[in-house]
Design an enzyme around this catalytic site. Structure first.
Site, short mmCIF file in Angstrom:
data_model
loop_
_atom_site.label_atom_id
_atom_site.label_comp_id
_atom_site.label_asym_id
_atom_site.label_seq_id
_atom_site.Cartn_x
_atom_site.Cartn_y
_atom_site.Cartn_z
N ASP A 1 0.79 -1.25 0.00
CA ASP A 1 0.00 0.00 0.00
C ASP A 1 0.81 1.29 0.00
O ASP A 1 0.48 2.24 0.73
CB ASP A 1 -0.95 0.00 1.21
CG ASP A 1 -2.01 -1.09 1.12
OD1 ASP A 1 -1.92 -1.94 0.21
OD2 ASP A 1 -2.93 -1.11 1.95
N HIS B 1 -10.41 0.84 -2.83
CA HIS B 1 -11.75 0.88 -2.25
C HIS B 1 -12.81 1.39 -3.23
O HIS B 1 -12.54 2.28 -4.03
CB HIS B 1 -11.77 1.83 -1.05
CG HIS B 1 -10.95 1.38 0.12
ND1 HIS B 1 -11.03 0.12 0.66
CD2 HIS B 1 -10.04 2.05 0.88
CE1 HIS B 1 -10.22 0.04 1.70
NE2 HIS B 1 -9.58 1.18 1.85
N LYS C 1 -6.80 -4.88 -3.15
CA LYS C 1 -7.50 -5.44 -1.99
C LYS C 1 -8.50 -4.45 -1.42
O LYS C 1 -8.49 -3.28 -1.79
CB LYS C 1 -6.49 -5.84 -0.91
CG LYS C 1 -5.76 -4.66 -0.33
CD LYS C 1 -4.93 -5.09 0.86
CE LYS C 1 -4.18 -3.93 1.46
NZ LYS C 1 -5.06 -2.85 1.97
N CYS D 1 -2.01 -2.34 7.59
CA CYS D 1 -1.90 -3.32 6.50
C CYS D 1 -0.60 -4.10 6.51
O CYS D 1 -0.58 -5.27 6.14
CB CYS D 1 -2.16 -2.64 5.17
SG CYS D 1 -3.92 -2.18 5.02
C1 VGL Z 1 -4.53 1.16 5.63
C2 VGL Z 1 -5.90 2.38 7.01
C3 VGL Z 1 -6.93 2.26 6.12
C4 VGL Z 1 -3.18 0.58 5.34
C5 VGL Z 1 -5.56 1.03 4.72
O1 VGL Z 1 -2.85 0.36 4.16
O2 VGL Z 1 -2.42 0.35 6.32
N1 VGL Z 1 -4.71 1.84 6.77
N2 VGL Z 1 -6.75 1.57 4.99
ZN ZN Z 2 -8.12 1.57 3.40
#
Ligand code: VGL
Ligand code: ZN
Length: 199
Positions: free
Chosen positions: A20, A64, A106, A145
């Protein structure tokens, strides 16, 4: 974190997993993770080692729908972020992804939060098909994540190196990042720094 880092040599069953690293998690983004830009040059160093060794580089991305349940307007904890197809969900130009990078999207189900790269994706099957046994995991965020991806990887029987110089935490509560690192190491993840990875 321990001061001693044994030298690590890459093997044919190793893969790099970058979690991410997307515009919305970088400074100026919708859910900016403090100092997350600092990991970009370090990640580029890891990418170059894996690329030179001919080993797979996998990036996960938070992808998302616009009404995802983790968003504040839906009653969730987070500002709207990483909406599929938007600039905020894109990878930063500074991240030098190889041409054959494998992308795993994801958290696409509006009704389900999914912090792990293994959750509802083909990541596990992809890695098994490639004969991968050890994962080198870095990215964002340490306390969400990265944490959940590392714990899932360990549960699935992968060896895990945590790239401790290429992760940053949200730290909603002070110390969340440090506690996440401690949990990952307790479960068997081995902390690694780029300088300990043999060229
Ligand atoms: C994440 C908060 C919300 C991450 C993703 O990638 O760690 N954190 N969505
Ligand atoms: Zn997220």
């Amino acid at each position: 974190m321990s001061a001693v880092h044994p030298k690590t040599i890459l093997a044919p069953s190793d893969a790099l997993i970058i979690v991410d690293v997307q515009q919305d998690f970088l400074p100026g983004g919708a859910l900016a993770v403090p100092r997350s830009d600092e990991i970009l040059p370090v990640l580029n160093g890891y990418i170059e080692r894996f690329r030179a060794a001919g080993l797979p580089v996998v990036v996960t991305r938070d992808w998302h729908p616009p009404d995802h349940c983790s968003f504040k307007p839906q009653g969730g904890p987070w500002p709207v972020h990483c909406v599929a197809g938007t600039a905020g969900a894109g990878f930063p130009l500074e991240l030098k992804l190889p041409e054959d990078v494998r992308i795993v999207s994801k958290a696409e189900d509006p009704m389900q939060d999914a912090y792990s790269g293994f959750s509802g994706t083909n990541l596990s099957a992809m890695l098994r098909a490639l004969g991968i046994q050890r994962l080198f995991i870095g990215g964002l965020a340490t306390d969400y994540c990265v944490l959940n991806t590392v714990l899932d990887a360990l549960r699935k029987g992968f060896g895990v190196f945590l790239l401790e110089d290429a992760i940053r935490a949200v730290n909603v509560r002070p110390g969340d990042g440090e506690r996440a690192v401690a949990r990952m190491r307790e479960r068997g993840a081995v902390a690694l720094q780029l300088k300990a990875l043999m060229p």
